[in-house]
Design a protein around this motif. Sequence first.
Motif, mmCIF file in Angstrom:
data_model
loop_
_atom_site.group_PDB
_atom_site.id
_atom_site.type_symbol
_atom_site.label_atom_id
_atom_site.label_comp_id
_atom_site.label_asym_id
_atom_site.label_seq_id
_atom_site.Cartn_x
_atom_site.Cartn_y
_atom_site.Cartn_z
ATOM 1 N N THR A 169 43.098 40.155 75.366
ATOM 2 C CA THR A 169 42.447 40.924 76.120
ATOM 3 C C THR A 169 41.422 41.427 74.990
ATOM 4 O O THR A 169 40.099 41.933 75.473
ATOM 5 N N ALA A 170 42.086 41.089 73.114
ATOM 6 C CA ALA A 170 41.190 41.300 72.376
ATOM 7 C C ALA A 170 39.482 40.754 72.564
ATOM 8 O O ALA A 170 38.831 40.967 71.910
ATOM 9 N N ASP A 171 39.585 39.586 72.786
ATOM 10 C CA ASP A 171 39.063 38.091 72.820
ATOM 11 C C ASP A 171 37.775 38.546 74.256
ATOM 12 O O ASP A 171 38.944 37.639 75.311
ATOM 13 N N PRO A 172 37.347 38.953 74.504
ATOM 14 C CA PRO A 172 36.045 38.577 75.428
ATOM 15 C C PRO A 172 36.439 37.372 75.829
ATOM 16 O O PRO A 172 35.988 37.557 77.486
ATOM 17 N N ASP A 173 35.512 36.584 75.953
ATOM 18 C CA ASP A 173 35.435 35.501 76.275
ATOM 19 C C ASP A 173 36.405 34.712 76.453
ATOM 20 O O ASP A 173 36.880 34.047 77.407
ATOM 21 N N ARG A 174 38.078 34.885 75.235
ATOM 22 C CA ARG A 174 39.013 34.284 75.833
ATOM 23 C C ARG A 174 39.423 34.563 77.478
ATOM 24 O O ARG A 174 40.391 34.184 78.206
ATOM 25 N N LEU A 175 39.502 36.182 76.707
ATOM 26 C CA LEU A 175 40.416 36.843 78.780
ATOM 27 C C LEU A 175 39.415 35.882 79.455
ATOM 28 O O LEU A 175 40.445 36.156 80.804
ATOM 29 N N LEU A 176 38.257 36.374 79.868
ATOM 30 C CA LEU A 176 37.247 35.972 80.883
ATOM 31 C C LEU A 176 38.264 34.506 81.314
ATOM 32 O O LEU A 176 38.350 33.717 82.369
ATOM 33 N N THR A 177 38.285 33.460 80.626
ATOM 34 C CA THR A 177 38.578 32.074 80.731
ATOM 35 C C THR A 177 39.977 32.504 80.427
ATOM 36 O O THR A 177 40.629 30.997 82.319
ATOM 37 N N GLY A 207 43.074 48.152 84.411
ATOM 38 C CA GLY A 207 41.504 49.066 83.944
ATOM 39 C C GLY A 207 40.763 47.817 82.838
ATOM 40 O O GLY A 207 40.241 48.038 82.581
ATOM 41 N N PRO A 208 41.334 47.966 81.552
ATOM 42 C CA PRO A 208 41.131 47.358 80.564
ATOM 43 C C PRO A 208 39.909 45.976 81.110
ATOM 44 O O PRO A 208 39.639 45.225 79.761
ATOM 45 N N LEU A 209 40.982 45.449 81.876
ATOM 46 C CA LEU A 209 39.922 44.038 82.617
ATOM 47 C C LEU A 209 38.682 43.943 82.970
ATOM 48 O O LEU A 209 38.071 43.049 83.978
ATOM 49 N N ALA A 210 38.902 45.743 82.968
ATOM 50 C CA ALA A 210 37.447 45.639 84.093
ATOM 51 C C ALA A 210 36.378 45.073 83.471
ATOM 52 O O ALA A 210 35.564 44.330 84.678
ATOM 53 N N GLN A 211 36.186 44.536 82.890
ATOM 54 C CA GLN A 211 34.334 43.794 82.372
ATOM 55 C C GLN A 211 35.017 42.598 82.336
ATOM 56 O O GLN A 211 33.702 41.295 83.598
ATOM 57 N N ALA A 212 35.704 41.774 82.584
ATOM 58 C CA ALA A 212 36.039 40.624 83.008
ATOM 59 C C ALA A 212 36.149 40.063 84.644
ATOM 60 O O ALA A 212 35.666 39.886 85.565
ATOM 61 N N ALA A 213 36.433 41.709 84.897
ATOM 62 C CA ALA A 213 37.003 41.601 86.934
ATOM 63 C C ALA A 213 34.830 41.412 86.926
ATOM 64 O O ALA A 213 34.923 40.943 88.300
ATOM 65 N N VAL A 214 34.303 41.777 86.165
ATOM 66 C CA VAL A 214 32.843 42.243 87.069
ATOM 67 C C VAL A 214 32.072 41.104 87.166
ATOM 68 O O VAL A 214 31.546 40.298 87.415
ATOM 69 N N ALA A 215 32.325 40.167 85.599
ATOM 70 C CA ALA A 215 32.426 38.687 85.295
ATOM 71 C C ALA A 215 32.092 37.976 85.983
ATOM 72 O O ALA A 215 31.790 36.936 86.726
ATOM 73 N N LEU A 216 33.236 37.510 86.956
ATOM 74 C CA LEU A 216 34.770 36.634 87.715
ATOM 75 C C LEU A 216 33.634 36.858 88.999
ATOM 76 O O LEU A 216 34.249 35.825 89.525
ATOM 77 N N ALA A 217 33.319 38.592 89.320
ATOM 78 C CA ALA A 217 33.134 38.286 90.623
ATOM 79 C C ALA A 217 31.890 36.874 91.172
ATOM 80 O O ALA A 217 30.738 36.558 90.101
ATOM 81 N N GLY A 218 32.460 36.368 92.321
ATOM 82 C CA GLY A 218 31.251 35.514 92.517
ATOM 83 C C GLY A 218 31.549 33.459 91.367
ATOM 84 O O GLY A 218 30.928 33.272 91.954
ATOM 85 N N MET A 219 32.412 33.755 91.141
ATOM 86 C CA MET A 219 33.140 32.758 90.381
ATOM 87 C C MET A 219 33.902 31.921 91.550
ATOM 88 O O MET A 219 34.116 30.581 90.153
ATOM 89 N N VAL A 230 45.537 39.102 89.365
ATOM 90 C CA VAL A 230 46.012 38.102 88.525
ATOM 91 C C VAL A 230 45.524 39.164 87.589
ATOM 92 O O VAL A 230 44.660 40.060 87.305
ATOM 93 N N THR A 231 46.354 39.328 86.548
ATOM 94 C CA THR A 231 46.773 39.993 85.235
ATOM 95 C C THR A 231 47.408 39.116 84.138
ATOM 96 O O THR A 231 47.425 38.568 83.420
ATOM 97 N N PRO A 249 36.897 36.309 98.082
ATOM 98 C CA PRO A 249 35.865 37.705 96.909
ATOM 99 C C PRO A 249 37.096 38.322 95.975
ATOM 100 O O PRO A 249 38.222 38.119 96.009
ATOM 101 N N VAL A 250 36.326 38.505 94.977
ATOM 102 C CA VAL A 250 37.587 39.117 93.569
ATOM 103 C C VAL A 250 37.483 40.745 93.359
ATOM 104 O O VAL A 250 35.701 41.645 93.482
ATOM 105 N N VAL A 251 38.314 41.503 93.683
ATOM 106 C CA VAL A 251 37.757 43.120 93.828
ATOM 107 C C VAL A 251 38.526 43.500 92.626
ATOM 108 O O VAL A 251 38.981 43.356 91.756
ATOM 109 N N GLN A 252 37.061 44.733 92.578
ATOM 110 C CA GLN A 252 37.412 44.973 90.753
ATOM 111 C C GLN A 252 38.172 46.213 91.419
ATOM 112 O O GLN A 252 37.299 47.213 92.277
#
Length: 218
Positions: A147-155, A179-191, A110-111, A195-198
Motif C-alpha cells: 500500500t505504501a508504494d502507489p505503483d506497486r499497489l496498482l500493479t 479505503g486506503p486503496l481508493a486512489q488505486a480503485a480510481v486508476a483501475l476503472a476501465g482497465m 480484490v484487496t 466494472p470496477v466498483v470504487q
Amino acid sequence: MRIALINPNTSTATTQQMVRIAAAHFRGDLQGLTAPFGAPLITTPDALDQAALAVMALLPDLSGFDGVVVSAFGDPGQAALARSLPVPVTGIAEAAMAEAHALAPRFAVVTTTSDLVARIDRRAIDLGHRTAYAGCWITPGDAAEVTADPDRLLTALHEAALVALADDPSIGALIIGGGPLAQAAVALAGMLSVPVVQPIPAAMRLVQSRIEDKDIRP
C-alpha cells in the motif's frame, strides 16, 4: 447537505486522499475525520475491532451532519454509530457490495489484507450477498509495504483482479476493497473487462440517496 467521512485508520494523509475522491461525488459540505487511536492501516481483525471503538469515539464530533460515511472496508463501528445517530450512516463495504450486486449477479473483492478475508466474507453474508459474493482475491506481499508504494499497489491489484476473473468467469463486477486503496480503485476503472466498483464513490452515492429519502418521508 453536510456529510462527515470517517477514516477509521489513523493516517491523516489517507483521510485527505479519501476526502478528495469523495468530494468529486458530492457538492455539499464534506468534512474528513480521522480515527483518534488505532492503526495507521487496518490489516488484522484486532485492528478492525479497535477501529470500531475509535469510530465511536468520534460520536461527539458528529452533531450537525446530515449523513456519515465510515471509510474502511470492514465498516468498523458503522452499525453502532447508526444506532446512536438520527442520520444515515453508510459503510463503504456496504455501499460497494450493494452497487456490485446491482451491476452483476456475481461479484468479488480484490484487496491487500489476507487476515481480513474472514471478516469480509462475514460482512458480505450479513448484508445479504451470500449467493452473489464470489470471494476475496488478495495481492501478494505485506499489505503495508504494498500500500505504501502507489505503483506497486496498482500493479498488484490489477494482477490479483486478473487472477480473480480467470479463476471464476462468473464474476461480473469487482470491488477494490479498502479505503486506503481508493486512489488505486480510481486508476483501475476501465482497465478490466468487468466494472470496477470504487467503494468511496459508491458510499457517497448511497448516503446521499438515504439523506434525500429521509428528507422526503412524511
